[in-house]
Design a protein around this motif. Structure first.
Motif, mmCIF file in Angstrom:
data_model
loop_
_atom_site.group_PDB
_atom_site.id
_atom_site.type_symbol
_atom_site.label_atom_id
_atom_site.label_comp_id
_atom_site.label_asym_id
_atom_site.label_seq_id
_atom_site.Cartn_x
_atom_site.Cartn_y
_atom_site.Cartn_z
ATOM 1 N N THR A 17 0.852 -1.110 0.102
ATOM 2 C CA THR A 17 0.062 -0.117 -0.147
ATOM 3 C C THR A 17 0.810 1.229 -0.064
ATOM 4 O OG1 THR A 17 -1.756 -1.184 1.305
ATOM 5 C CG2 THR A 17 -1.758 0.989 1.104
ATOM 6 N N VAL A 18 1.008 1.717 -1.143
ATOM 7 C CA VAL A 18 2.227 2.796 -1.261
ATOM 8 C C VAL A 18 1.410 4.099 -1.379
ATOM 9 C CG1 VAL A 18 4.073 3.712 -2.987
ATOM 10 C CG2 VAL A 18 3.634 1.634 -2.581
ATOM 11 N N VAL A 19 1.923 5.040 -0.578
ATOM 12 C CA VAL A 19 1.529 6.692 -0.252
ATOM 13 C C VAL A 19 2.727 7.268 -0.649
ATOM 14 C CG1 VAL A 19 -0.324 5.846 1.192
ATOM 15 C CG2 VAL A 19 1.716 6.532 2.139
ATOM 16 N N VAL A 20 2.356 8.569 -0.814
ATOM 17 C CA VAL A 20 3.326 9.669 -0.845
ATOM 18 C C VAL A 20 3.595 10.456 0.409
ATOM 19 C CG1 VAL A 20 3.989 11.985 -2.362
ATOM 20 C CG2 VAL A 20 3.077 10.009 -3.460
ATOM 21 N N ALA A 21 4.762 10.228 0.963
ATOM 22 C CA ALA A 21 4.953 11.025 2.309
ATOM 23 C C ALA A 21 5.111 12.361 2.106
ATOM 24 C CB ALA A 21 5.808 10.174 3.152
ATOM 25 N N CYS A 22 6.001 12.614 1.036
ATOM 26 C CA CYS A 22 6.607 14.065 0.956
ATOM 27 C C CYS A 22 6.661 14.418 -0.480
ATOM 28 C CB CYS A 22 8.157 14.159 1.627
ATOM 29 S SG CYS A 22 8.878 15.561 1.490
ATOM 30 N N ARG A 23 6.506 15.538 -1.027
ATOM 31 C CA ARG A 23 6.697 16.264 -2.271
ATOM 32 C C ARG A 23 7.567 17.439 -1.957
ATOM 33 N NH1 ARG A 23 3.443 13.912 -6.062
ATOM 34 N NH2 ARG A 23 1.539 12.622 -5.621
ATOM 35 N N ARG A 24 8.530 17.395 -2.861
ATOM 36 C CA ARG A 24 9.600 18.765 -2.824
ATOM 37 C C ARG A 24 10.061 18.928 -4.324
ATOM 38 N NH1 ARG A 24 14.266 19.723 1.364
ATOM 39 N NH2 ARG A 24 14.258 21.943 1.316
ATOM 40 N N ASP A 25 9.592 19.952 -4.966
ATOM 41 C CA ASP A 25 9.841 20.177 -6.250
ATOM 42 C C ASP A 25 9.324 19.180 -7.078
ATOM 43 O OD1 ASP A 25 11.163 22.559 -5.454
ATOM 44 O OD2 ASP A 25 13.188 21.788 -5.002
ATOM 45 N N LYS A 26 10.307 18.396 -7.829
ATOM 46 C CA LYS A 26 9.778 17.455 -8.540
ATOM 47 C C LYS A 26 10.102 15.956 -8.173
ATOM 48 C CE LYS A 26 10.459 19.651 -12.903
ATOM 49 N NZ LYS A 26 11.205 19.984 -14.367
ATOM 50 N N SER A 27 10.550 16.150 -6.859
ATOM 51 C CA SER A 27 10.682 14.604 -6.288
ATOM 52 C C SER A 27 9.673 14.403 -5.094
ATOM 53 C CB SER A 27 12.093 14.521 -5.762
ATOM 54 O OG SER A 27 12.087 15.461 -4.503
ATOM 55 N N LYS A 28 9.650 12.940 -5.003
ATOM 56 C CA LYS A 28 8.482 12.812 -4.053
ATOM 57 C C LYS A 28 9.277 11.270 -3.120
ATOM 58 C CE LYS A 28 6.068 10.118 -7.497
ATOM 59 N NZ LYS A 28 4.609 9.638 -7.947
ATOM 60 N N LEU A 29 8.655 11.293 -1.866
ATOM 61 C CA LEU A 29 8.871 10.132 -0.972
ATOM 62 C C LEU A 29 7.857 9.274 -0.887
ATOM 63 C CD1 LEU A 29 10.958 8.789 1.163
ATOM 64 C CD2 LEU A 29 10.114 10.455 2.551
ATOM 65 N N GLU A 30 8.041 8.185 -1.559
ATOM 66 C CA GLU A 30 7.078 7.005 -1.265
ATOM 67 C C GLU A 30 7.232 6.015 -0.388
ATOM 68 O OE1 GLU A 30 5.292 7.030 -6.020
ATOM 69 O OE2 GLU A 30 6.667 5.505 -5.253
ATOM 70 N N ILE A 31 6.408 5.804 0.473
ATOM 71 C CA ILE A 31 6.377 4.799 1.569
ATOM 72 C C ILE A 31 5.440 3.790 1.421
ATOM 73 C CG2 ILE A 31 6.216 4.301 4.177
ATOM 74 C CD1 ILE A 31 8.190 6.398 3.785
ATOM 75 N N ASP A 32 5.761 2.411 1.436
ATOM 76 C CA ASP A 32 4.914 1.282 1.604
ATOM 77 C C ASP A 32 4.353 1.112 2.876
ATOM 78 O OD1 ASP A 32 3.439 -1.335 1.597
ATOM 79 O OD2 ASP A 32 5.010 -2.148 0.022
ATOM 80 N N LEU A 33 3.215 1.278 3.115
ATOM 81 C CA LEU A 33 2.486 1.152 4.594
ATOM 82 C C LEU A 33 2.628 -0.172 4.914
ATOM 83 C CD1 LEU A 33 -0.740 3.511 4.324
ATOM 84 C CD2 LEU A 33 1.969 4.089 5.258
ATOM 85 N N ARG A 34 2.452 -1.401 4.216
ATOM 86 C CA ARG A 34 2.791 -2.683 4.500
ATOM 87 C C ARG A 34 4.272 -2.873 5.176
ATOM 88 N NH1 ARG A 34 2.979 -7.565 0.558
ATOM 89 N NH2 ARG A 34 4.754 -6.462 0.091
ATOM 90 N N ASP A 35 5.075 -2.412 4.463
ATOM 91 C CA ASP A 35 6.701 -2.491 4.975
ATOM 92 C C ASP A 35 6.759 -1.637 6.245
ATOM 93 O OD1 ASP A 35 7.190 -4.281 2.664
ATOM 94 O OD2 ASP A 35 8.233 -2.618 1.565
ATOM 95 N N PHE A 36 6.427 -0.510 6.208
ATOM 96 C CA PHE A 36 6.598 0.291 7.300
ATOM 97 C C PHE A 36 5.860 -0.288 8.596
ATOM 98 C CE2 PHE A 36 6.323 4.899 8.879
ATOM 99 C CZ PHE A 36 7.750 5.054 8.956
ATOM 100 N N THR A 37 4.631 -0.916 8.472
ATOM 101 C CA THR A 37 4.040 -1.425 9.395
ATOM 102 C C THR A 37 4.889 -2.883 9.782
ATOM 103 O OG1 THR A 37 1.649 -0.699 8.691
ATOM 104 C CG2 THR A 37 1.960 -2.749 10.178
ATOM 105 N N GLU A 38 5.467 -3.446 8.951
ATOM 106 C CA GLU A 38 6.073 -4.519 9.346
ATOM 107 C C GLU A 38 7.498 -4.291 10.165
ATOM 108 O OE1 GLU A 38 6.395 -8.502 9.812
ATOM 109 O OE2 GLU A 38 4.843 -7.535 8.661
ATOM 110 N N THR A 39 7.899 -3.107 10.047
ATOM 111 C CA THR A 39 8.899 -2.546 10.776
ATOM 112 C C THR A 39 8.577 -2.358 12.091
ATOM 113 O OG1 THR A 39 10.116 -1.381 8.853
ATOM 114 C CG2 THR A 39 10.671 -0.645 11.119
ATOM 115 N N ALA A 40 7.474 -1.848 12.305
ATOM 116 C CA ALA A 40 6.613 -1.732 13.835
ATOM 117 C C ALA A 40 6.706 -2.939 14.559
ATOM 118 C CB ALA A 40 5.426 -0.928 13.712
ATOM 119 N N VAL A 41 5.886 -4.135 13.743
ATOM 120 C CA VAL A 41 5.728 -5.258 13.913
ATOM 121 C C VAL A 41 7.048 -5.995 14.743
ATOM 122 C CG1 VAL A 41 5.404 -7.731 13.387
ATOM 123 C CG2 VAL A 41 3.810 -5.799 12.721
ATOM 124 N N GLY A 42 8.126 -5.825 13.780
ATOM 125 C CA GLY A 42 9.369 -6.398 14.224
ATOM 126 C C GLY A 42 10.046 -5.779 15.505
#
Length: 134
Positions: A17-42
């Motif tokens: 479940t990929v979302v954009v966490a940050c946009r700056r000029d022409k770049s963006k930071l995408e985060i996969d909420l599943r992977d991010f949640t898996e980090t919290a699980v670990g």
């Protein structure tokens, strides 16, 4: 937390479940909420094991974690992150935590927010009562 009991920590996301966490000029930071949640699980599993709790799938007691919102903003000097972490306990109780953190980079700001969120949940009175109760 009291050891000598079984506990399961699960990720609410089954698919990326990929979302954009940050946009700056022409770049963006995408985060996969599943992977991010898996980090919290670990993180949570490691802490619980350190406290003597047997973390295993299918245990009687459980928590399902879900990161639902991630954003990063720059204030010119630091990166400010906001993360929303939801937890559903096996008894049906729900917790929602809104965590803020800042650092010199977006990744460090997000990592710090994750650590703070897991720590807040592990120290929450209702969570501890569920983990330690009958």
């Amino acid at each position: 937390m009291r050891g000598q009991q079984g506990f399961s920590v699960n990720n609410a996301y089954a698919a990326p479940t990929v979302v954009v966490a940050c946009r700056r000029d022409k770049s963006k930071l995408e985060i996969d909420l599943r992977d991010f949640t898996e980090t919290a699980v670990g993180m949570m599993e490691r802490r619980m094991r350190k406290d003597g709790i047997d973390v295993a799938p299918g245990a009687t007691k459980s928590v399902v974690l879900r990161i639902t919102d991630v954003s990063v903003l720059s204030d010119g000097f630091a990166m400010l992150s906001t993360v929303t972490m939801e937890a559903e306990l096996g008894n049906g109780a729900r917790k929602a935590l809104r965590i803020k953190n800042n650092s010199t980079s977006a990744q460090r700001a997000l990592d710090g927010a994750m650590v703070r969120g897991v720590t807040q949940l592990l120290n929450d009175d209702e969570f501890l009562a569920y983990v330690n109760g009958p």
